[in-house]
Design a protein around this motif. Sequence first.
Motif, PDB file in Angstrom:
ATOM      1  N   ILE A   9       0.863  -1.175   0.000  1.00 32.37           N
ATOM      2  CA  ILE A   9       0.000   0.000   0.000  1.00 32.37           C
ATOM      3  C   ILE A   9       0.903   1.229   0.000  1.00 32.37           C
ATOM      4  O   ILE A   9       1.697   1.431   0.922  1.00 32.37           O
ATOM      5  N   THR A  17      -4.096   4.140   6.023  1.00 32.49           N
ATOM      6  CA  THR A  17      -3.368   2.940   5.616  1.00 32.49           C
ATOM      7  C   THR A  17      -3.393   1.842   6.681  1.00 32.49           C
ATOM      8  O   THR A  17      -3.500   0.658   6.335  1.00 32.49           O
ATOM      9  N   SER A  18      -3.276   2.207   7.951  1.00 33.94           N
ATOM     10  CA  SER A  18      -3.288   1.174   8.998  1.00 33.94           C
ATOM     11  C   SER A  18      -4.603   0.419   8.992  1.00 33.94           C
ATOM     12  O   SER A  18      -4.642  -0.813   9.090  1.00 33.94           O
ATOM     13  N   CYS A  21      -4.994  -1.651   5.619  1.00 33.03           N
ATOM     14  CA  CYS A  21      -4.091  -2.804   5.637  1.00 33.03           C
ATOM     15  C   CYS A  21      -4.624  -3.895   6.560  1.00 33.03           C
ATOM     16  O   CYS A  21      -4.611  -5.085   6.205  1.00 33.03           O
ATOM     17  N   GLY A  32      -1.902  -9.354   6.648  1.00 31.85           N
ATOM     18  CA  GLY A  32      -1.546  -7.957   6.888  1.00 31.85           C
ATOM     19  C   GLY A  32      -0.500  -7.837   7.979  1.00 31.85           C
ATOM     20  O   GLY A  32      -0.648  -8.408   9.066  1.00 31.85           O
ATOM     21  N   GLU A  35       4.121  -2.016  10.005  1.00 30.97           N
ATOM     22  CA  GLU A  35       5.127  -1.359   9.164  1.00 30.97           C
ATOM     23  C   GLU A  35       6.476  -2.078   9.284  1.00 30.97           C
ATOM     24  O   GLU A  35       7.163  -1.962  10.286  1.00 30.97           O
ATOM     25  N   ASP A 112       1.608  -4.944   3.068  1.00 25.53           N
ATOM     26  CA  ASP A 112       2.532  -4.072   3.804  1.00 25.53           C
ATOM     27  C   ASP A 112       2.222  -2.617   3.463  1.00 25.53           C
ATOM     28  O   ASP A 112       2.104  -2.264   2.291  1.00 25.53           O
ATOM     29  N   LYS A 113       2.113  -1.764   4.504  1.00 25.66           N
ATOM     30  CA  LYS A 113       1.774  -0.362   4.256  1.00 25.66           C
ATOM     31  C   LYS A 113       2.844   0.603   4.791  1.00 25.66           C
ATOM     32  O   LYS A 113       2.547   1.743   5.132  1.00 25.66           O
ATOM     33  N   SER A 114       4.075   0.182   4.848  1.00 24.30           N
ATOM     34  CA  SER A 114       5.141   1.002   5.438  1.00 24.30           C
ATOM     35  C   SER A 114       5.201   2.393   4.788  1.00 24.30           C
ATOM     36  O   SER A 114       5.522   2.514   3.606  1.00 24.30           O
ATOM     37  N   TYR A 136       0.535  -3.179  -6.218  1.00 21.95           N
ATOM     38  CA  TYR A 136       0.611  -1.893  -5.520  1.00 21.95           C
ATOM     39  C   TYR A 136      -0.767  -1.246  -5.460  1.00 21.95           C
ATOM     40  O   TYR A 136      -1.399  -1.002  -6.494  1.00 21.95           O
ATOM     41  N   ASN A 254       2.277   0.511  13.958  1.00 24.30           N
ATOM     42  CA  ASN A 254       1.129   1.019  13.214  1.00 24.30           C
ATOM     43  C   ASN A 254       0.790   2.395  13.766  1.00 24.30           C
ATOM     44  O   ASN A 254       1.359   2.824  14.787  1.00 24.30           O
TER      45      ASN A 254
END
Length: 301
Positions: A9, A17-18, A21, A32, A35, A112-114, A136, A254
């Motif tokens: 993400i 995003t948290s 995800c 999920g 980060e 992954d939403k880092s 993506y 997160n």
Amino acid sequence: MSLPPPIFILASPRSFTSLVCAMLGQHPELYGVPELNLFVAETMEQLLQRFKGVLQFQLHGLLRTVAQLYAGEQTMLSIEMARRWNLNRLDRSTGEVYAELCQKVTPLRIVDKSPAYPINPEALERIKNTFPDACYLHLIRHPKTQGESVMKIAGGMMAKAVDSFDYSTQPPTLDPQYAWYKTQSNILEFLSKVPSSQQRRFRGEDVLGNPRLHLEQISKWLGISWNESILEAMLRPQDSPYAYLGPYGATLGNDPNFLKSPIFKQRKILPSSLEGALPWRQDGKGFIPYVFKLAQDFGYS
């Protein structure tokens, strides 16, 4: 053996995003994670060197993930095990370590939403080189509400950390619109080199306002199953093992607000206007023209 391609993400901070995800991570074919931040460095040694001192919190997501996957729990003891796990891989590339985590959750696919990735073009390139078939999800949020949210955290600490200042004023004015634009530009530039089948763009406001429609669209794009029970699971992000504060030594990983209240409540998010003065500025100025234009291109008004 080929690994199931992860899903990344890409978004500016404070863009839901948290929550998104964690919702995706409740799909039975996805996993999920918090980060991970692995791709901000080339090797594990460089990564651990970078995240020292006050930046240690950026390792919390990785520590919690390793603890959960290899010990089945997140406790002070399992977090210490995860630290040793990292140290035992100092000579490995972060891509190799990421692939190891993918192998661990196979046949599930990591989500992954880092937020450290889209602000760092080199990190994005490392992802593409390691996982050429990764998918993506470009998640966007209106720059006004995103900026307001950023400025509410520790006096705009997140904007300060990425040097988001208007240097045309004296003294320079802290203004999150500059970081929003830079991050979105990085994402767009990167995705211009990614096959269209491997990317999708969604507005976070739309996903939260109509999760049934948009989570189904995301699932179909990813080629994963979809039914009513899967939707019900995805509407329970609080069931993620990473949806709450972690143990001492790895409490975060997160967004803190999400960790304190991870329950999803469907709500219609009222539209914001691109016009007018920005609430975080004292001089009455609004969005600069290129931010205004990009936000319009994303469908905001």
